[in-house]
Design a protein around this motif. Structure first.
Motif, PDB file in Angstrom:
ATOM      1  N   GLN A  92       0.800   4.139  -2.897  1.00 50.89           N
ATOM      2  CA  GLN A  92       0.372   5.506  -2.591  1.00 50.89           C
ATOM      3  C   GLN A  92       1.456   6.531  -2.927  1.00 50.89           C
ATOM      4  O   GLN A  92       1.154   7.646  -3.374  1.00 50.89           O
ATOM      5  CB  GLN A  92      -0.012   5.615  -1.111  1.00 50.89           C
ATOM      6  CG  GLN A  92      -1.207   4.783  -0.696  1.00 50.89           C
ATOM      7  CD  GLN A  92      -2.489   5.196  -1.381  1.00 50.89           C
ATOM      8  OE1 GLN A  92      -2.727   6.377  -1.615  1.00 50.89           O
ATOM      9  NE2 GLN A  92      -3.309   4.225  -1.726  1.00 50.89           N
ATOM     10  N   LYS A 113      -9.874  -4.190   5.597  1.00 53.18           N
ATOM     11  CA  LYS A 113     -10.613  -3.001   5.174  1.00 53.18           C
ATOM     12  C   LYS A 113     -10.043  -2.419   3.884  1.00 53.18           C
ATOM     13  O   LYS A 113     -10.792  -2.015   2.979  1.00 53.18           O
ATOM     14  CB  LYS A 113     -10.574  -1.936   6.277  1.00 53.18           C
ATOM     15  CG  LYS A 113     -11.469  -2.210   7.455  1.00 53.18           C
ATOM     16  CD  LYS A 113     -12.947  -1.999   7.113  1.00 53.18           C
ATOM     17  CE  LYS A 113     -13.295  -0.533   6.978  1.00 53.18           C
ATOM     18  NZ  LYS A 113     -14.744  -0.321   6.761  1.00 53.18           N
ATOM     19  N   THR A 114      -8.718  -2.382   3.770  1.00 52.59           N
ATOM     20  CA  THR A 114      -8.093  -1.835   2.566  1.00 52.59           C
ATOM     21  C   THR A 114      -8.367  -2.733   1.370  1.00 52.59           C
ATOM     22  O   THR A 114      -8.642  -2.254   0.259  1.00 52.59           O
ATOM     23  CB  THR A 114      -6.582  -1.663   2.783  1.00 52.59           C
ATOM     24  OG1 THR A 114      -6.354  -0.898   3.964  1.00 52.59           O
ATOM     25  CG2 THR A 114      -5.947  -0.933   1.606  1.00 52.59           C
ATOM     26  N   PHE A 127      -2.860  -8.013  -1.930  1.00 51.03           N
ATOM     27  CA  PHE A 127      -3.807  -7.537  -0.927  1.00 51.03           C
ATOM     28  C   PHE A 127      -4.948  -8.524  -0.716  1.00 51.03           C
ATOM     29  O   PHE A 127      -5.326  -8.827   0.423  1.00 51.03           O
ATOM     30  CB  PHE A 127      -4.363  -6.169  -1.334  1.00 51.03           C
ATOM     31  CG  PHE A 127      -3.832  -5.064  -0.491  1.00 51.03           C
ATOM     32  CD1 PHE A 127      -4.328  -4.852   0.788  1.00 51.03           C
ATOM     33  CD2 PHE A 127      -2.819  -4.243  -0.945  1.00 51.03           C
ATOM     34  CE1 PHE A 127      -3.826  -3.835   1.588  1.00 51.03           C
ATOM     35  CE2 PHE A 127      -2.312  -3.230  -0.162  1.00 51.03           C
ATOM     36  CZ  PHE A 127      -2.819  -3.025   1.111  1.00 51.03           C
ATOM     37  N   TRP A 145      -6.940  -3.505   9.378  1.00 54.93           N
ATOM     38  CA  TRP A 145      -6.591  -2.548   8.315  1.00 54.93           C
ATOM     39  C   TRP A 145      -6.384  -3.261   6.979  1.00 54.93           C
ATOM     40  O   TRP A 145      -6.822  -2.771   5.922  1.00 54.93           O
ATOM     41  CB  TRP A 145      -5.315  -1.801   8.713  1.00 54.93           C
ATOM     42  CG  TRP A 145      -4.820  -0.883   7.634  1.00 54.93           C
ATOM     43  CD1 TRP A 145      -5.172   0.418   7.429  1.00 54.93           C
ATOM     44  CD2 TRP A 145      -3.892  -1.219   6.592  1.00 54.93           C
ATOM     45  NE1 TRP A 145      -4.530   0.915   6.318  1.00 54.93           N
ATOM     46  CE2 TRP A 145      -3.743  -0.069   5.783  1.00 54.93           C
ATOM     47  CE3 TRP A 145      -3.195  -2.364   6.259  1.00 54.93           C
ATOM     48  CZ2 TRP A 145      -2.907  -0.037   4.671  1.00 54.93           C
ATOM     49  CZ3 TRP A 145      -2.364  -2.345   5.147  1.00 54.93           C
ATOM     50  CH2 TRP A 145      -2.223  -1.203   4.373  1.00 54.93           C
ATOM     51  N   SER A 146      -5.745  -4.422   7.007  1.00 54.43           N
ATOM     52  CA  SER A 146      -5.500  -5.176   5.777  1.00 54.43           C
ATOM     53  C   SER A 146      -6.811  -5.567   5.095  1.00 54.43           C
ATOM     54  O   SER A 146      -6.961  -5.440   3.872  1.00 54.43           O
ATOM     55  CB  SER A 146      -4.676  -6.438   6.078  1.00 54.43           C
ATOM     56  OG  SER A 146      -3.410  -6.123   6.597  1.00 54.43           O
ATOM     57  N   ASP A 184      -2.657   8.530   4.276  1.00 56.78           N
ATOM     58  CA  ASP A 184      -3.849   8.245   3.474  1.00 56.78           C
ATOM     59  C   ASP A 184      -3.725   8.800   2.062  1.00 56.78           C
ATOM     60  O   ASP A 184      -4.669   9.388   1.513  1.00 56.78           O
ATOM     61  CB  ASP A 184      -5.108   8.796   4.155  1.00 56.78           C
ATOM     62  CG  ASP A 184      -5.383   8.073   5.471  1.00 56.78           C
ATOM     63  OD1 ASP A 184      -5.020   6.890   5.594  1.00 56.78           O
ATOM     64  OD2 ASP A 184      -5.953   8.706   6.382  1.00 56.78           O
ATOM     65  N   TYR A 237     -10.200  -1.948  -2.313  1.00 57.54           N
ATOM     66  CA  TYR A 237      -9.635  -2.308  -3.613  1.00 57.54           C
ATOM     67  C   TYR A 237     -10.567  -3.243  -4.379  1.00 57.54           C
ATOM     68  O   TYR A 237     -10.635  -3.212  -5.608  1.00 57.54           O
ATOM     69  CB  TYR A 237      -8.259  -2.941  -3.434  1.00 57.54           C
ATOM     70  CG  TYR A 237      -7.165  -1.948  -3.079  1.00 57.54           C
ATOM     71  CD1 TYR A 237      -7.192  -0.645  -3.558  1.00 57.54           C
ATOM     72  CD2 TYR A 237      -6.100  -2.315  -2.260  1.00 57.54           C
ATOM     73  CE1 TYR A 237      -6.208   0.265  -3.249  1.00 57.54           C
ATOM     74  CE2 TYR A 237      -5.089  -1.407  -1.941  1.00 57.54           C
ATOM     75  CZ  TYR A 237      -5.155  -0.124  -2.429  1.00 57.54           C
ATOM     76  OH  TYR A 237      -4.163   0.773  -2.126  1.00 57.54           O
ATOM     77  N   TRP A 285       0.833  -1.208   0.000  1.00 56.97           N
ATOM     78  CA  TRP A 285       0.000   0.000   0.000  1.00 56.97           C
ATOM     79  C   TRP A 285       0.865   1.255   0.000  1.00 56.97           C
ATOM     80  O   TRP A 285       0.621   2.202  -0.760  1.00 56.97           O
ATOM     81  CB  TRP A 285      -0.913  -0.033   1.222  1.00 56.97           C
ATOM     82  CG  TRP A 285      -1.736   1.195   1.438  1.00 56.97           C
ATOM     83  CD1 TRP A 285      -2.851   1.570   0.733  1.00 56.97           C
ATOM     84  CD2 TRP A 285      -1.530   2.199   2.434  1.00 56.97           C
ATOM     85  NE1 TRP A 285      -3.360   2.738   1.234  1.00 56.97           N
ATOM     86  CE2 TRP A 285      -2.575   3.158   2.283  1.00 56.97           C
ATOM     87  CE3 TRP A 285      -0.596   2.386   3.445  1.00 56.97           C
ATOM     88  CZ2 TRP A 285      -2.686   4.272   3.093  1.00 56.97           C
ATOM     89  CZ3 TRP A 285      -0.699   3.500   4.263  1.00 56.97           C
ATOM     90  CH2 TRP A 285      -1.728   4.429   4.085  1.00 56.97           C
TER      91      TRP A 285
END
Length: 776
Positions: A449, A515-516, A465, A512-513, A709, A520, A445
């Motif tokens: 970003q 949710k991200t 991911f 977090w993994s 973010d 995606y 990530w």
């Protein structure tokens, strides 16, 4: 150790040892190691001493000695060692009367120089200068030069030199012997093959001799022994004449990427012909080629610090040097070992060190190399799937220690002695330290970003991911009493706490993994139907997504208590509190294990390294400053920093939280893990993650560079002792030059790929077009 020997263009580029002491050979062998990412060589002396560690490693060439052991990088045949006899007297600095001594690594050129002036037992005085480099231009080449000058009387000099395959990994021999041969009465060649992985190594070497710059052909005699080939040379040198010996060597393997259509006979021929061609340029010619590549490194990556103490400038250059020589940038099938290529510690294995501590340097400084390092994780997915299946899970459960692509988990099962039981201590990390999968997701990530590399995501990133989120979903354990999902029986970043439930770092990073990945998933379905279709077919994404939706909102995430403290795990805050002063002030790491075993340490509120603090660093937007301050003040006094990963994380956070003096003190302590006065800290190799952490202290900490973010934030806070700093970073394909002074911040877009770059400073958004200055 001396750190201020550099002058003019080499100021703050020289690391020097000014006294020979056999007790501390390991220090300079490691911190002055040479390499180019393809191979690394410890800077052991040419002459041999008891206690030395003569290591040469080629990245990615792992071998398993026995089924009861784990795979490791094998110690390749030594081409550096040679014996020098002066009038029959072997050079041995333990016994010699040394009049002058200096060993220096030039970080700017990548050359090691050792100068010895000593007196022989028969009253002669000699000056011997040893020069050495591993080429950054020709990745297989090692250059060596020895210059001998008798100052008092004529001498007879004998040299015994060649290729020595009798070296081992702490007594373990990883090679079976192959052919040995002398070509044209000049070129030596040795072939050796790893016993289990069956990788062929071809090593070649050649010697040339000059007296007062005039070529000579000394009397020579070839010798062969078990795993060994060499030549003996006898030379008479008159007083004040200068004898120069050049030794050029190369190493090739069947694992080299260019050898996909492999034939051993062809490799022997090609490597020999390469050595023949390149050695004709001589030591100086090859060194110039290598220095030209080092010039490019420093032009691209150098960071300039104006400090009251020049050691700070040397420190960041030492870090950049080692980040360069430890990284196999040439091959995405390989990654960085915890000791780089400088020692046998951790067997050359890759840890979370790369993703969390080293990769940020490359993401911001050389995105091409950063991409290669993450592609390595993609290439090891079969091993991650294998580990998940063996543990009853699905998806990508990455090994705690990783080696070759399909090796899977390679963490040793047994470690050091338990002072209570007298038995070996079981290493549980390979079984239950599982946050590594989330660390890989975070690194993926972060890379995306900062670089905006959509091609990488389409080919590798989105799949990584999804696969990691599938693992975490399968790993969650439902608690009927609370109606929540827990993650039980793990080790978090703090390895002094084993078999804990709901380690905060692990739980938050798993959440977090997932949710991200869910974000995606929606992006792929709406914007990239071909990628979605491919991954849905491969990973059953629709089914996985439903599982994520059902579980993610019920993952237990430890919250701050009435004192704003987040429990590190379910039991940490209930454990005994003891006086840790003795261990906080220790000279060597691990002093607590002289008084307690690991089971006892497990019952005490003491941490090895950053745990909650690491969570604040990676996911800083999830927590208020009040919570961060409270937890820093609670956990840092209980953290012994027994891991070299810890000081840099605490440094960055201290800086974020406004404790500038403490941040600078932690930076200085981190700088001295390898470079400092303790002469034993680097015996097993440099601390690769700490080296990356030093860069983070400077750029992410004091430089204030952070990606939050998807937004670039630059909010510097220089130490009191620094007047200014300048450094490059890459953002979305543009190269930015950042200069920070006491009065403000200046940013220049050097490449102008993007017409505008938005960044944040002190809560305000700015637009960078060409150059911008912001006053404090």
């Amino acid at each position: 150790m001396i750190y201020d020997n550099g002058r003019n263009e080499y100021e703050n580029f020289i690391v020097t040892e000014d006294k020979f002491d056999k007790r501390f050979l390991g220090k300079c062998e490691a911190i002055m190691a040479l390499g180019n990412g393809y191979m690394g060589i410890r800077s052991s002396t040419e002459e041999r001493y008891i206690g030395e560690v003569r290591d040469t490693f080629v990245a990615g060439t792992f071998n398993k000695f026995h089924e009861s052991e784990v795979t490791e990088l094998p110690n390749v045949a030594d081409v550096i060692g040679l014996d020098i006899y002066i009038d029959g007297e072997r050079l041995n600095l333990e016994q010699a009367k040394i009049k002058d001594y200096d060993r220096s690594l030039n970080l700017k050129t990548g050359e090691l120089t050792r100068t010895v002036v000593y007196e022989t037992t028969n009253g002669n005085e000699l000056k011997i200068v040893f020069n050495r480099f591993v080429s950054l231009a020709d990745k297989h080449i090692i250059g060596q030069k020895i210059t001998i000058l008798p100052n008092v009387k004529d001498v007879n000099i004998s040299i015994k030199t060649g290729i020595n395959g009798q070296v081992t990994n702490s007594g373990v021999q990883h090679f079976s012997e192959g052919e040995k041969r002398l070509y044209e009465n000049k070129y030596l060649q040795l072939v050796e093959t790893t016993t289990q992985s069956q990788i062929n190594f071809v090593i070649n070497t050649v010697h040339d001799f000059k007296i007062n710059n005039k070529e000579i052909e000394p009397d020579s005699f070839i010798f062969m022994d078990r795993r060994k080939i060499g030549n003996s040379y006898d030379i008479s040198v008159k007083k004040n004449e200068e004898l120069c010996i050049e030794k050029i060597s190369n190493i090739h393997t069947s694992r080299d990427k260019e050898n996909e259509e492999y034939n051993l006979d062809e490799l022997k021929k090609v490597s020999y012909e390469e050595l023949k061609e390149l050695s004709s340029k001589g030591y100086n010619g090859l060194l110039i080629r290598s220095i030209s590549e080092w010039d490019k490194i420093w032009e691209k990556h150098d960071i300039k610090i104006s400090s009251n103490d020049d050691f700070d400038q040397l420190t960041i250059r030492f870090a950049i040097y080692h980040l360069t020589i430890m990284t196999p940038a040439h091959d995405n099938r390989m990654n960085i070992g915890a000791k780089g290529l400088t020692g046998e510690g951790y067997k050359g294995h890759t840890f979370w060190d790369t993703e969390i501590f080293i990769l940020p340097y490359f993401i911001y400084s050389d995105p091409y190399i950063a991409r290669s390092l993450i592609e390595y994780r993609y290439n090891t997915l079969p091993g991650a799937h294998k580990k998940a299946e063996e543990n009853g899970y699905t998806g990508a459960m990455f090994p705690w220690e990783s080696a070759w692509l399909e090796d899977g988990e390679v963490t040793p099962v047994w470690g050091g002695a338990d002072i209570v039981t007298g038995k070996s201590t079981k290493i549980w990390s390979g079984f239950i330290e599982q946050h590594i999968s989330a660390d890989v997701a975070f690194a993926t990530w972060q890379y995306y970003q900062i670089t905006n590399d959509e091609d990488f995501m389409d080919k590798y990133g989105y799949e990584l991911f999804m696969d990691i989120a599938i693992f975490w979903s399968s790993r969650l354990e439902y608690n009927k009493e609370t109606g929540e999902y827990n993650i039980n029986d793990v080790i978090g970043p703090d390895e002094y706490k084993e078999h804990v439930n709901n380690n905060a770092f692990t739980n938050y990073m798993a959440y977090w993994s997932i949710k991200t990945a869910m974000g995606y998933y929606k992006k792929l379905k709406e914007q990239k139907p071909s990628v979605y279709s491919r991954l849905n077919k491969k990973l059953k994404l629709e089914e996985a997504y439903q599982s994520w939706c059902d579980k993610v909102g019920k993952i237990y995430l430890p919250k701050p208590n009435e004192d704003s403290i987040i429990p590190q795990d379910d039991e940490y805050l209930k454990k005994e509190i003891i006086d840790l002063t003795k261990y906080k002030n220790q000279e060597n790491v691990g002093e607590i294990f002289k008084d307690y075993n690991l089971e006892q340490v497990n019952k005490i509120q003491v941490s090895k390294q950053a745990d909650i603090m690491a969570l604040f660093y990676l996911l800083e937007n999830l927590f208020s400053k009040e919570v961060k301050v409270a937890n820093y003040n609670y956990y840092e006094p209980k953290t012994l920093h027994d891991s070299s990963l810890s000081l840099s994380t605490h440094c960055v956070l201290a800086n974020d939280l406004g404790d500038n003096d403490k941040a600078y003190n932690l930076f200085r302590r981190a700088s001295r893990i390898d470079l400092g006065e303790n002469m034993r800290t680097s015996d097993h190799g440099i601390h690769a993650a700490s080296i990356g952490g030093i860069w983070q202290c400077v750029v992410n900490g004091f430089g204030g560079v952070r990606m939050l973010d998807g937004i670039l934030r630059i909010e510097p806070n220089l130490p009191e002792d620094w007047t200014d700093i300048s450094f490059p970073i890459y953002w979305h394909g543009d190269r930015l030059m950042v200069k920070i002074t006491k009065v403000g911040l200046e940013i220049e877009n050097v490449t102008r790929v993007n017409k505008q770059i938005v960044f944040m400073n002190k809560g305000k958004n700015y637009i960078l077009e060409d150059k911008i200055c912001i006053l404090n």
